[in-house]
Design an enzyme around this catalytic site. Structure first.
Site, PDB file in Angstrom:
ATOM      1  N   SER A 155       1.317  -1.193   0.108  1.00 17.05           N
ATOM      2  CA  SER A 155       0.171  -0.529  -0.055  1.00 17.05           C
ATOM      3  C   SER A 155       1.417   1.206   0.091  1.00 17.05           C
ATOM      4  CB  SER A 155      -0.489   0.241   1.809  1.00 17.05           C
ATOM      5  OG  SER A 155      -1.463   1.452   1.666  1.00 17.05           O
ATOM      6  N   HIS A 170      -0.930  -1.176  -4.598  1.00 20.24           N
ATOM      7  CA  HIS A 170      -2.779  -0.648  -3.927  1.00 20.24           C
ATOM      8  C   HIS A 170      -2.454   0.567  -3.684  1.00 20.24           C
ATOM      9  CE1 HIS A 170      -6.003  -1.213  -2.203  1.00 20.24           C
ATOM     10  NE2 HIS A 170      -5.457  -0.184  -1.228  1.00 20.24           N
ATOM     11  N   ASP A 225      -4.547   4.464  -2.238  1.00 20.90           N
ATOM     12  CA  ASP A 225      -5.800   5.109  -2.101  1.00 20.90           C
ATOM     13  C   ASP A 225      -5.961   6.829  -2.528  1.00 20.90           C
ATOM     14  OD1 ASP A 225      -6.045   3.064  -0.330  1.00 20.90           O
ATOM     15  OD2 ASP A 225      -4.389   2.846   1.219  1.00 20.90           O
ATOM     16  N   MET A 233      -8.856   9.242  -1.622  1.00 19.88           N
ATOM     17  CA  MET A 233      -9.643   9.861  -0.387  1.00 19.88           C
ATOM     18  C   MET A 233      -9.376  11.369  -1.168  1.00 19.88           C
ATOM     19  SD  MET A 233      -7.594   8.468   3.093  1.00 19.88           S
ATOM     20  CE  MET A 233      -6.381   7.401   2.383  1.00 19.88           C
ATOM     21  N   HIS A 277      -8.239   2.244  -4.556  1.00 15.57           N
ATOM     22  CA  HIS A 277      -9.068   1.862  -3.621  1.00 15.57           C
ATOM     23  C   HIS A 277      -9.948   3.087  -3.409  1.00 15.57           C
ATOM     24  CE1 HIS A 277     -10.047   0.881   0.821  1.00 15.57           C
ATOM     25  NE2 HIS A 277     -11.235   1.188  -0.207  1.00 15.57           N
ATOM     26  N   MET A 309     -11.823   5.771  -2.104  1.00 16.35           N
ATOM     27  CA  MET A 309     -12.875   6.001  -0.001  1.00 16.35           C
ATOM     28  C   MET A 309     -13.277   7.429  -1.081  1.00 16.35           C
ATOM     29  SD  MET A 309      -9.497   4.853   2.609  1.00 16.35           S
ATOM     30  CE  MET A 309      -8.457   4.539   1.158  1.00 16.35           C
ATOM     31  N   MET A 335     -13.122  -4.482   4.398  1.00  8.53           N
ATOM     32  CA  MET A 335     -11.874  -3.239   5.756  1.00  8.53           C
ATOM     33  C   MET A 335     -11.477  -3.812   6.715  1.00  8.53           C
ATOM     34  SD  MET A 335     -10.626  -0.757   3.469  1.00  8.53           S
ATOM     35  CE  MET A 335      -9.848   0.031   4.719  1.00  8.53           C
ATOM     36  N   ASP A 393      -6.983  -5.292   3.729  1.00  8.95           N
ATOM     37  CA  ASP A 393      -6.604  -3.955   3.300  1.00  8.95           C
ATOM     38  C   ASP A 393      -6.670  -3.539   5.043  1.00  8.95           C
ATOM     39  OD1 ASP A 393      -5.758  -1.999   3.020  1.00  8.95           O
ATOM     40  OD2 ASP A 393      -6.900  -0.600   1.588  1.00  8.95           O
TER      41      ASP A 393
END
Length: 223
Positions: free
Chosen positions: A14, A39, A41, A43, A72, A74, A143, A181
């Site tokens: 990540s 990976h 993230d 946001m 991913h 969010m 999650m 994750d």
């Protein structure tokens, strides 16, 4: 881009735990250490009270690795991000079932670009909420921490969710990968694998190690 039906799990470092002052070097470091996918993230500061990696940053390091980019998001309105994430080089886009856009619309928008689609759900969300979509997606992500921040401890009730998901997808013609994750360590990984996890996302465990290759290999191991 379903990568299920493998004997050993895939390991996805990540990048939220990487050193952002040398982000491209970090991508290359874990690629060379034997990662299977990367990976990222994303946001929006609204869905979760934090900001993560942006589409332009993903695009900037796309040339640094030939691995699958597992993104991913969010965010409150995932439909607003699809085009930018596709253009940035995303191979998998995973959105949250708790977001405000219609899940079917998001799935269709991602598939339209020939990109794999995943659904994530937060610790307080029941597996029943994602069950109707399992046959339409490539990845499911329960999650194991509250979304939005790295470095949290793994929530043990996630093991039961993994087991339930494994049972639900067992009879599907195209079963999605089960990704885990949040708080994944070398102690957590064998239990998650035995319960049915096929992708392990790990940030702190890999990036804070002086030997990421060794950690990646340990994460794959089922004793």
């Amino acid at each position: 881009m379903n990568i299920n039906n493998v004997d050993t799990p895939k390991i996805a470092p990540s990048l939220l735990a990487a050193d952002f002052s040398c982000f491209g070097d970090e991508v290359e470091r874990v690629t060379q250490a034997g990662a299977d996918l990367l990976h990222f993230d994303v946001m929006d500061g609204i869905f979760v009270p934090n900001f993560g990696i942006s589409p332009p940053l993903i695009a900037a390091v796309r040339c640094k690795s030939n691995l699958v980019f597992d993104v991913h998001i969010m965010v409150t309105h995932p439909l607003s991000y699809i085009e930018a994430l596709v253009d940035a080089g995303s191979d998998i886009i995973t959105f949250h079932i708790e977001s405000q856009d219609d899940p079917h619309a998001v799935i269709d928008a991602i598939k339209k670009h020939n990109v794999s689609v995943g659904i994530a759900y937060s610790p307080n969300t029941k597996t029943d909420a994602v069950a109707p979509y399992l046959s339409s997606i490539d990845l499911i992500l329960p999650m194991s921490v509250e979304p939005g921040f790295g470095g949290q401890s793994f929530l043990p009730n996630t093991f039961e969710k993994i087991k339930d998901l494994h049972s639900l997808i067992n009879d599907l013609e195209n079963s999605p990968d089960i990704s885990v994750d949040g708080g994944v360590t070398t102690e957590i990984s064998p239990i998650a694998i035995k319960n049915g996890a096929t992708i392990l996302v790990a940030g702190t465990a890999i990036f804070k190690s002086s030997n990421p290759q060794e950690i990646i290999e340990q994460l794959r191991t089922v004793e």
